[in-house]
Write a protein that holds these residues in place. Sequence first.
Motif, mmCIF file in Angstrom:
data_model
loop_
_atom_site.group_PDB
_atom_site.id
_atom_site.type_symbol
_atom_site.label_atom_id
_atom_site.label_comp_id
_atom_site.label_asym_id
_atom_site.label_seq_id
_atom_site.Cartn_x
_atom_site.Cartn_y
_atom_site.Cartn_z
ATOM 1 N N ALA A 78 0.829 -1.203 0.000
ATOM 2 C CA ALA A 78 0.000 0.000 0.000
ATOM 3 C C ALA A 78 0.865 1.255 0.000
ATOM 4 C CB ALA A 78 -0.927 -0.004 1.215
ATOM 5 N N GLU A 79 1.904 1.260 0.817
ATOM 6 C CA GLU A 79 2.778 2.425 0.906
ATOM 7 C C GLU A 79 3.577 2.623 -0.388
ATOM 8 O OE1 GLU A 79 4.769 1.361 4.531
ATOM 9 O OE2 GLU A 79 3.339 2.496 5.746
ATOM 10 N N SER A 80 4.007 1.551 -1.003
ATOM 11 C CA SER A 80 4.716 1.657 -2.278
ATOM 12 C C SER A 80 3.807 2.249 -3.346
ATOM 13 C CB SER A 80 5.216 0.287 -2.737
ATOM 14 O OG SER A 80 6.218 -0.178 -1.890
ATOM 15 N N TRP A 81 2.572 1.775 -3.387
ATOM 16 C CA TRP A 81 1.616 2.258 -4.377
ATOM 17 C C TRP A 81 1.376 3.749 -4.230
ATOM 18 C CZ3 TRP A 81 -3.299 4.418 -3.840
ATOM 19 C CH2 TRP A 81 -4.035 4.540 -5.013
ATOM 20 N N VAL A 82 1.108 4.212 -3.010
ATOM 21 C CA VAL A 82 0.814 5.637 -2.826
ATOM 22 C C VAL A 82 2.042 6.486 -3.167
ATOM 23 C CG1 VAL A 82 1.332 6.138 -0.381
ATOM 24 C CG2 VAL A 82 -0.662 7.154 -1.462
ATOM 25 N N GLY A 83 3.231 5.942 -2.931
ATOM 26 C CA GLY A 83 4.443 6.643 -3.305
ATOM 27 C C GLY A 83 4.593 6.802 -4.806
ATOM 28 N N GLU A 84 4.046 5.871 -5.553
ATOM 29 C CA GLU A 84 4.126 5.915 -7.015
ATOM 30 C C GLU A 84 3.056 6.804 -7.643
ATOM 31 O OE1 GLU A 84 3.841 1.830 -8.229
ATOM 32 O OE2 GLU A 84 5.717 1.289 -7.224
ATOM 33 N N VAL A 85 1.894 6.916 -7.011
ATOM 34 C CA VAL A 85 0.762 7.601 -7.655
ATOM 35 C C VAL A 85 0.316 8.873 -6.950
ATOM 36 C CG1 VAL A 85 -0.067 5.419 -8.643
ATOM 37 C CG2 VAL A 85 -1.041 6.254 -6.486
ATOM 38 N N PHE A 86 1.074 9.349 -5.955
ATOM 39 C CA PHE A 86 0.595 10.510 -5.201
ATOM 40 C C PHE A 86 0.364 11.729 -6.096
ATOM 41 C CE2 PHE A 86 5.134 11.261 -5.027
ATOM 42 C CZ PHE A 86 5.242 12.647 -5.108
ATOM 43 N N GLY A 87 1.165 11.897 -7.133
ATOM 44 C CA GLY A 87 0.968 13.019 -8.050
ATOM 45 C C GLY A 87 -0.352 12.933 -8.796
ATOM 46 N N GLU A 88 -0.702 11.739 -9.229
ATOM 47 C CA GLU A 88 -1.974 11.524 -9.921
ATOM 48 C C GLU A 88 -3.152 11.745 -8.979
ATOM 49 O OE1 GLU A 88 -1.998 7.913 -12.505
ATOM 50 O OE2 GLU A 88 0.086 7.786 -11.784
ATOM 51 N N LEU A 89 -2.984 11.304 -7.730
ATOM 52 C CA LEU A 89 -4.039 11.528 -6.736
ATOM 53 C C LEU A 89 -4.247 13.023 -6.515
ATOM 54 C CD1 LEU A 89 -3.121 8.754 -4.144
ATOM 55 C CD2 LEU A 89 -5.112 8.764 -5.659
ATOM 56 N N ALA A 90 -3.151 13.756 -6.365
ATOM 57 C CA ALA A 90 -3.233 15.202 -6.150
ATOM 58 C C ALA A 90 -3.930 15.889 -7.329
ATOM 59 C CB ALA A 90 -1.844 15.780 -5.917
ATOM 60 N N GLU A 91 -3.672 15.425 -8.544
ATOM 61 C CA GLU A 91 -4.326 15.991 -9.734
ATOM 62 C C GLU A 91 -5.838 15.792 -9.702
ATOM 63 O OE1 GLU A 91 -2.458 14.248 -13.146
ATOM 64 O OE2 GLU A 91 -0.586 15.353 -12.817
ATOM 65 N N GLN A 92 -6.294 14.765 -8.985
ATOM 66 C CA GLN A 92 -7.727 14.485 -8.878
ATOM 67 C C GLN A 92 -8.348 15.146 -7.644
ATOM 68 O OE1 GLN A 92 -9.393 10.665 -9.771
ATOM 69 N NE2 GLN A 92 -7.590 10.039 -10.928
ATOM 70 N N GLY A 93 -7.597 16.041 -6.987
ATOM 71 C CA GLY A 93 -8.151 16.785 -5.864
ATOM 72 C C GLY A 93 -7.896 16.186 -4.498
ATOM 73 N N VAL A 94 -7.037 15.175 -4.427
ATOM 74 C CA VAL A 94 -6.715 14.560 -3.135
ATOM 75 C C VAL A 94 -5.612 15.381 -2.473
ATOM 76 C CG1 VAL A 94 -5.844 12.489 -1.989
ATOM 77 C CG2 VAL A 94 -7.363 12.274 -3.970
ATOM 78 N N ASP A 95 -5.836 15.765 -1.218
ATOM 79 C CA ASP A 95 -4.845 16.512 -0.453
ATOM 80 C C ASP A 95 -4.114 15.639 0.559
ATOM 81 O OD1 ASP A 95 -5.174 19.318 -1.386
ATOM 82 O OD2 ASP A 95 -7.216 18.985 -0.708
ATOM 83 N N ALA A 96 -4.768 14.561 1.007
ATOM 84 C CA ALA A 96 -4.178 13.704 2.032
ATOM 85 C C ALA A 96 -4.737 12.291 1.893
ATOM 86 C CB ALA A 96 -4.485 14.241 3.427
#
Length: 67
Positions: free
Chosen positions: A31-49
């Motif tokens: 889970a931690e590896s995944w979020v490290g790879e996609v955090f930029g994409e998440l942020a682009e979709q409006g995710v802050d945390a």
Amino acid sequence: MWWWRTEDKDGNEVTVAGELAGEKFPSQSDAESWVGEVFGELAEQGVDAVVLFEGERRVYGPMSLHP
């Protein structure tokens, strides 16, 4: 299973689209590896945390996706 709750700056849940939606992981490390790879994409979709859960148990977070 491990999973991330995605939140806006006020702590409200953000629904993400596409391949990022509903991801589940067999381990905390995965889970931690995944979020490290996609955090930029998440942020682009409006995710802050993000908040990490194992099943219904909150493990930690919210963890900001911003510097």
